[in-house]
Design an enzyme around this catalytic site. Structure first.
Site, PDB file in Angstrom:
ATOM      1  N   HIS A 108     -13.657   2.468   6.853  1.00 48.86           N
ATOM      2  CA  HIS A 108     -14.901   1.757   6.559  1.00 48.86           C
ATOM      3  C   HIS A 108     -15.501   1.223   7.855  1.00 48.86           C
ATOM      4  O   HIS A 108     -14.835   1.186   8.893  1.00 48.86           O
ATOM      5  CB  HIS A 108     -14.642   0.580   5.611  1.00 48.86           C
ATOM      6  N   HIS A 174      -6.338   2.698  -9.219  1.00 48.06           N
ATOM      7  CA  HIS A 174      -7.046   3.413  -8.155  1.00 48.06           C
ATOM      8  C   HIS A 174      -7.227   4.863  -8.573  1.00 48.06           C
ATOM      9  O   HIS A 174      -6.296   5.511  -9.037  1.00 48.06           O
ATOM     10  CB  HIS A 174      -6.285   3.340  -6.834  1.00 48.06           C
TER      11      HIS A 174
END
Length: 423
Positions: A108, A174
């Site tokens: 990220h 997830h």
């Protein structure tokens, strides 16, 4: 009779109005069985009663350099609560330890100073040594070994320099690693770009075992476990959160045993029976997980489990950060449709995995099953449409458009927070 259903959206809500006769199910986690307690007391109790490991203060004794890995701005880990207690526990056993907080950004963007202060509070942001992981900076990486899958394991070099490695995080379903938390703080959290790309290869993502709630035989999880072991991750603190991001429970201790215990509890709370409908409506749980299209794919996979082939998925996401990654965006913007995206990705060798390929692969899979609307602001309209997605300004408009496409009697399943359930 019309039903009103609140759906998380940014820092607020979208309110869906749907006829009771069309509504087949509202799927939400069951948090009612968790005993009440203050966030600090829940976390402190976990630290005082670790699973499969000595107390952290005992582990910290005699250690010189202690590395504490923490989540970045895209994760709702309540570090303002957890981190002070973690640091207190470490210093309770070793007041003189040199402690470094390493922000596990994976791939990220770097966490900003403002985001650090919002996450940790002013005191920790001002007084502690905080380092932001940068996966693309090869000089900041160290080689460890070869992963079971054959990829090279490169991690932040601070791991090599540490006497004790600790991590904090949170556990939720997830969409391809089975559950978040635990070993994910290492891979992808503080891994190199090369290692992350290999772990997220097309073959692994396509595996039937790389799904929400699945750890056994999950090739992505197996590599992550190995990476955590190689990093000598000795102790974790993971929390479970409700849809309002309040702490429900916490586990601490051995990185695999404590994580497994947390995953068992998470599954008990979040496993729901999928109810298939013509239209599935969901979100990414609001801020911070709905900041971009990239992250919002997670919630869409819950809707994928509950929509019939040829139906419609409606995702509510504020998208304050837009698409979330230029490479991810280009997979769609540069191709004529999701079929072309899927075809381009399916034969890419593991060693040639490219940035954000995995998220594009999953989004293309979802889009191949159903027409997909994004409910978001007007400023994101062009972005959404350029990715071959449909745009709507609010959830009722999206439902009206999907109904016009599929018929007045089209059935509806609502999953208010798609990342909080295993469907």
């Amino acid at each position: 009779m019309m039903r009103s259903i609140e759906i998380p959206y940014g820092h607020g809500k979208q309110v869906l109005h749907v006829d009771d006769g069309r509504l087949k199910a509202v799927l939400s986690p069951n948090y009612g069985e968790i005993p009440a307690g203050s966030p600090r007391s829940i976390v402190r109790n976990a630290l005082e009663h670790p699973i499969g490991a000595p107390r952290l203060r005992k582990l910290a004794e005699g250690k010189h350099r202690i590395l504490v890995i923490t989540s970045d701005h895209t994760r709702p880990v309540p570090s303002a609560v957890t981190m002070p207690l973690l640091l207190e526990e470490i210093r309770g056993g070793n007041p003189d330890a040199q402690i470094t907080l390493l922000v596990a950004t994976g791939m990220h963007r770097p966490t900003t100073e403002t985001e650090l202060r919002a996450k940790f509070g002013e005191k920790i942001a001002e007084e502690e040594n905080i380092v932001i992981h940068r996966a693309t900076e090869t000089e900041e990486m160290a080689f460890f070994s070869i992963l079971p899958s054959g990829g090279e394991l490169w991690l932040n070099r601070l791991v090599k320099e540490a006497d004790l490695v600790v991590s904090e995080g949170f556990i939720e379903p997830h969409f391809f690693a089975g559950f978040s938390g635990g070993r994910k703080s290492i891979l992808p959290g503080i891994a190199s770009e090369k290692t992350i790309l290999y772990n997220h290869n097309a073959g692994f993502i396509a595996s039937a075992h790389a799904r929400a709630g699945c750890l056994d035989n999950n090739p992505i999880h197996q590599d992550m476990l190995y990476a955590a072991d190689q990093a000598r991750l000795a102790f974790i603190l993971n929390v479970l959160l409700d849809t309002e991001k309040h702490i429900l429970a916490a586990v601490a201790g051995h990185p695999e045993k404590a994580h497994r215990a947390g995953c068992v509890l998470c599954e008990k709370l979040t496993r729901v029976q999928p109810v298939q409908s013509d239209i599935a409506i969901t979100s990414n749980g609001g801020y911070p997980l709905d900041q971009n299209v990239y992250q919002s794919v997670k919630g869409m996979t819950a809707a994928e489990s509950c929509v019939r082939a040829g139906g419609a998925i409606i995702a509510c996401a504020a998208l304050g950060d837009g698409h979330g990654g230029e490479a991810f965006y280009r997979w769609f913007a540069d191709r004529k449709d999701p079929n072309a995206v899927a075809k381009a990705i399916q034969n890419v060798p593991a060693e040639n995995t490219s940035m954000d390929q995995w998220e594009a692969q999953i989004l293309a899979r979802v889009m191949q099953k159903a027409r997909c609307w994004f409910v978001t602001g007007e400023e994101n309209r062009e972005l959404i449409q350029s990715m071959h997605l449909l745009w709507a300004p609010d959830v009722d408009t999206a439902l009206a458009e999907a109904t016009a496409l599929l018929g007045e009697k089209a059935t509806v399943t609502v999953i208010p927070d798609g990342v909080s359930v295993i469907a």
